[in-house]
Write an enzyme that holds these catalytic residues in place. Sequence first.
Site, PDB file in Angstrom:
ATOM      1  N   ARG A  10     -27.628  85.463  22.598  1.00  0.00           N
ATOM      2  CA  ARG A  10     -28.134  86.793  22.909  1.00  0.00           C
ATOM      3  C   ARG A  10     -27.570  87.778  21.898  1.00  0.00           C
ATOM      4  O   ARG A  10     -26.784  87.414  21.023  1.00  0.00           O
ATOM      5  CB  ARG A  10     -27.671  87.216  24.311  1.00  0.00           C
ATOM      6  CG  ARG A  10     -26.150  87.132  24.484  1.00  0.00           C
ATOM      7  CD  ARG A  10     -25.669  87.677  25.791  1.00  0.00           C
ATOM      8  NE  ARG A  10     -24.280  87.355  26.061  1.00  0.00           N
ATOM      9  CZ  ARG A  10     -23.240  88.002  25.577  1.00  0.00           C
ATOM     10  NH1 ARG A  10     -23.429  89.018  24.757  1.00  0.00           N
ATOM     11  NH2 ARG A  10     -22.014  87.655  25.892  1.00  0.00           N
ATOM     12  N   GLU A  20     -17.612  79.213  21.305  1.00  0.00           N
ATOM     13  CA  GLU A  20     -18.873  79.197  22.023  1.00  0.00           C
ATOM     14  C   GLU A  20     -19.959  79.810  21.155  1.00  0.00           C
ATOM     15  O   GLU A  20     -19.683  80.424  20.127  1.00  0.00           O
ATOM     16  CB  GLU A  20     -18.764  80.000  23.322  1.00  0.00           C
ATOM     17  CG  GLU A  20     -18.400  81.461  23.090  1.00  0.00           C
ATOM     18  CD  GLU A  20     -18.107  82.208  24.372  1.00  0.00           C
ATOM     19  OE1 GLU A  20     -18.616  81.801  25.413  1.00  0.00           O
ATOM     20  OE2 GLU A  20     -17.375  83.204  24.312  1.00  0.00           O
ATOM     21  N   GLU A  59      -9.274  75.306  28.704  1.00  0.00           N
ATOM     22  CA  GLU A  59      -9.076  74.971  27.302  1.00  0.00           C
ATOM     23  C   GLU A  59      -7.712  75.480  26.860  1.00  0.00           C
ATOM     24  O   GLU A  59      -7.127  76.369  27.496  1.00  0.00           O
ATOM     25  CB  GLU A  59     -10.183  75.579  26.428  1.00  0.00           C
ATOM     26  CG  GLU A  59     -10.173  77.089  26.360  1.00  0.00           C
ATOM     27  CD  GLU A  59     -11.309  77.633  25.504  1.00  0.00           C
ATOM     28  OE1 GLU A  59     -12.185  76.856  25.093  1.00  0.00           O
ATOM     29  OE2 GLU A  59     -11.314  78.847  25.236  1.00  0.00           O
ATOM     30  N   ASN A  91     -23.031  82.505  21.773  1.00  0.00           N
ATOM     31  CA  ASN A  91     -23.691  83.430  22.688  1.00  0.00           C
ATOM     32  C   ASN A  91     -25.149  83.568  22.270  1.00  0.00           C
ATOM     33  O   ASN A  91     -25.446  84.056  21.179  1.00  0.00           O
ATOM     34  CB  ASN A  91     -23.003  84.791  22.669  1.00  0.00           C
ATOM     35  CG  ASN A  91     -21.649  84.732  23.346  1.00  0.00           C
ATOM     36  OD1 ASN A  91     -21.539  84.303  24.489  1.00  0.00           O
ATOM     37  ND2 ASN A  91     -20.608  85.131  22.644  1.00  0.00           N
ATOM     38  N   LYS A  99     -20.616  76.847  28.255  1.00  0.00           N
ATOM     39  CA  LYS A  99     -19.628  76.680  27.199  1.00  0.00           C
ATOM     40  C   LYS A  99     -19.127  75.245  27.138  1.00  0.00           C
ATOM     41  O   LYS A  99     -18.747  74.752  26.064  1.00  0.00           O
ATOM     42  CB  LYS A  99     -18.475  77.655  27.417  1.00  0.00           C
ATOM     43  CG  LYS A  99     -18.906  79.127  27.317  1.00  0.00           C
ATOM     44  CD  LYS A  99     -17.779  80.061  27.654  1.00  0.00           C
ATOM     45  CE  LYS A  99     -18.229  81.519  27.535  1.00  0.00           C
ATOM     46  NZ  LYS A  99     -19.272  81.876  28.486  1.00  0.00           N
ATOM     47  N   GLU A 153     -18.848  82.138  18.024  1.00  0.00           N
ATOM     48  CA  GLU A 153     -17.506  82.702  18.135  1.00  0.00           C
ATOM     49  C   GLU A 153     -16.438  81.644  17.864  1.00  0.00           C
ATOM     50  O   GLU A 153     -16.576  80.483  18.257  1.00  0.00           O
ATOM     51  CB  GLU A 153     -17.302  83.312  19.519  1.00  0.00           C
ATOM     52  CG  GLU A 153     -18.316  84.397  19.847  1.00  0.00           C
ATOM     53  CD  GLU A 153     -17.893  85.268  21.013  1.00  0.00           C
ATOM     54  OE1 GLU A 153     -16.895  84.926  21.683  1.00  0.00           O
ATOM     55  OE2 GLU A 153     -18.561  86.288  21.248  1.00  0.00           O
ATOM     56  N   HIS A 211      -9.387  89.818  28.059  1.00  0.00           N
ATOM     57  CA  HIS A 211     -10.298  88.950  27.311  1.00  0.00           C
ATOM     58  C   HIS A 211     -11.637  89.617  27.042  1.00  0.00           C
ATOM     59  O   HIS A 211     -12.613  88.952  26.713  1.00  0.00           O
ATOM     60  CB  HIS A 211     -10.510  87.621  28.043  1.00  0.00           C
ATOM     61  CG  HIS A 211      -9.241  87.017  28.550  1.00  0.00           C
ATOM     62  ND1 HIS A 211      -8.262  86.528  27.716  1.00  0.00           N
ATOM     63  CD2 HIS A 211      -8.767  86.872  29.817  1.00  0.00           C
ATOM     64  CE1 HIS A 211      -7.251  86.095  28.438  1.00  0.00           C
ATOM     65  NE2 HIS A 211      -7.520  86.299  29.707  1.00  0.00           N
TER      66      HIS A 211
END
Length: 615
Positions: free
Chosen positions: A276, A272, A185, A274, A116, A260, A220
């Site tokens: 997949r 980020e 972050e 992903n 990330k 995202e 999360h």
Amino acid sequence: MISSVLVANRGEIACRIFRTCRELGIRTVAVYSDADADALHTRVADTAVRLPGAAPAGTYLRGDRIVKAALASGADAVHPGYGFLSENDGFARAVVDAGLTWIGPPPEAIEAMASKTRAKRLMGLAPLDAAEVTEADLPVLVKAAAGGGGRGMRIVRRLDELPDALEGARAEAASAFGDGEVFVEPYLEHGRHVEVQILADTHGTVWPLGTRDCSLQRRHQKVVEEAPAPGIGEELTKELHALSVRAARAVSYVGAGTVEFLVADGRAHFLEMNTRLQVEHPVTEAVFGLDLVAGQIRVAEGHALESDPPRPRGHAIEARLYAEDPAHGWAPQTGTLHRLAVPDGVRLDTGYTDGDTIGVHYDAMLAKVVAHAPTRAEAIRRLAGALESAAIHGPVTNRDLLVRSLRHEEFTAARMDTGFYDRHLAGLTEPAPDPYAPLAAALADARSRSRFGGWRNLPSQPQAKRYEMAGEEHEVRYRYTREGLAADGVRVVHADAGLVVLEVDGVRRKFEVCRYGDQVHVNTVRLTALPRFPDPASQLAPGSLVAPMPGTVVKIADGLTEGATVQAGQGLIWLEAMKMQHQISAPATGTLTALHAEPGRQVEPGMLLAVVQTP
């Protein structure tokens, strides 16, 4: 053409990929750990290969063993699913180097986006330096650089919490992903988690497939997801699509992936990419009429996508059904799943079937339940109704929380954000037991134990039974009469071992009853039958801290010894179970009079770990 696919994963996602493979006429190969020897994904595959070693690090995280299994089984392609090695570029390269087809993005794209921190720099952003975080930066989020699913994340609201948050996140990330790198972050308190599904081919076409909202999260980790994201205007949707296509093209992406964002004040903040398939991909499939797994396979075979994606229709919502107790720290639950059945009209993706065991080694998700309808309101109603009437017999689950969440005014009005459960958890988990459930359980039990109804010529004394329901003890009384079973305040219309019908104030109510040992399920209520005379040896001293789940003690608070003074809420012991760390805190300020936990010790539910004595 691909003829045989090994899925380098387990549970629900392996079963879901196998389903598409069967429809395409492709042979399926499962891999399994010893803990999964009798798991559903192992049983339904055409071929299954054992992965020796301790789960999960020595099994599903060992790319070399998975490649060896693919070659030994005759598979010509590998699908990574999600989690484990799905975003590991080294594993992708090993698959390709072995002469197998990789059903995923190029290893170079995974390498660029899997971290990330690298992904943010690629998009012109940079994470905070943990050593330079100040009060002005708070709150911040400590986050694992690899993987996802909420593992390795900690919210930090005070600077003195940062060192422990970094340590805990690193340990959890290393356990879940084999990579302990974390970063920091800014944490947006009231942002919405919005994402874009993409599908790209080897010919330069990238499809941005609408939007999804995944704002309802605990720890999360997403709980409820929907498509399209409500309340996202046309201009912002175009911006999200453009950023997602830009991210895909920046790394020459191929296959299915997800970009995202956090959306706050009408602005999109990149989180980020992903590389997949996502757990929530079924809502996009429902809205666009697609099979994303089939799309992944066709792209891997070199087929081109159409120039434009299909048009979306309607609204879809997915709820993740977990074996966990939301009212007690989301503690994961284990045991036998006696029954799992949902009504027709909704989609059920699961890696379990009736009689399977929910163990301690893996994620606590039992299933995903998905509803699709012409409008969002209809989809909410359909999904909430299906969950409410589903038969889920076994350990405690989050079913009631899901139903209440879907019907909460903040959700129905699409005003939710990632802090939804921080604000509403107490109300959503407030017990609302059915006062007639214990009586129905007792009457069904009475019928199951007596073929002749227990009637006597002389008046009988009331029979009494005790049940635990929603953490409280309930005693019910009933009698055998010439007309059958009777109880005060109700009319018993019918009673047998599986069905009780009671009439209360002129209204008839049906109760379906199923019993498994001392566990009783009455409609959607879970009861525990209590012994007639409690065992004195089972009583614990006040202040006793017991293991809420099976797991491993991974940490004891620094300097914690018997005789120490502890403060209410102070973290004392940390357990690891189902790839997550769980903190056990002091229930009150007092003295630690006993400490039985030690790092590395395996514990079972109810095992005494410590005792805090209050003045």
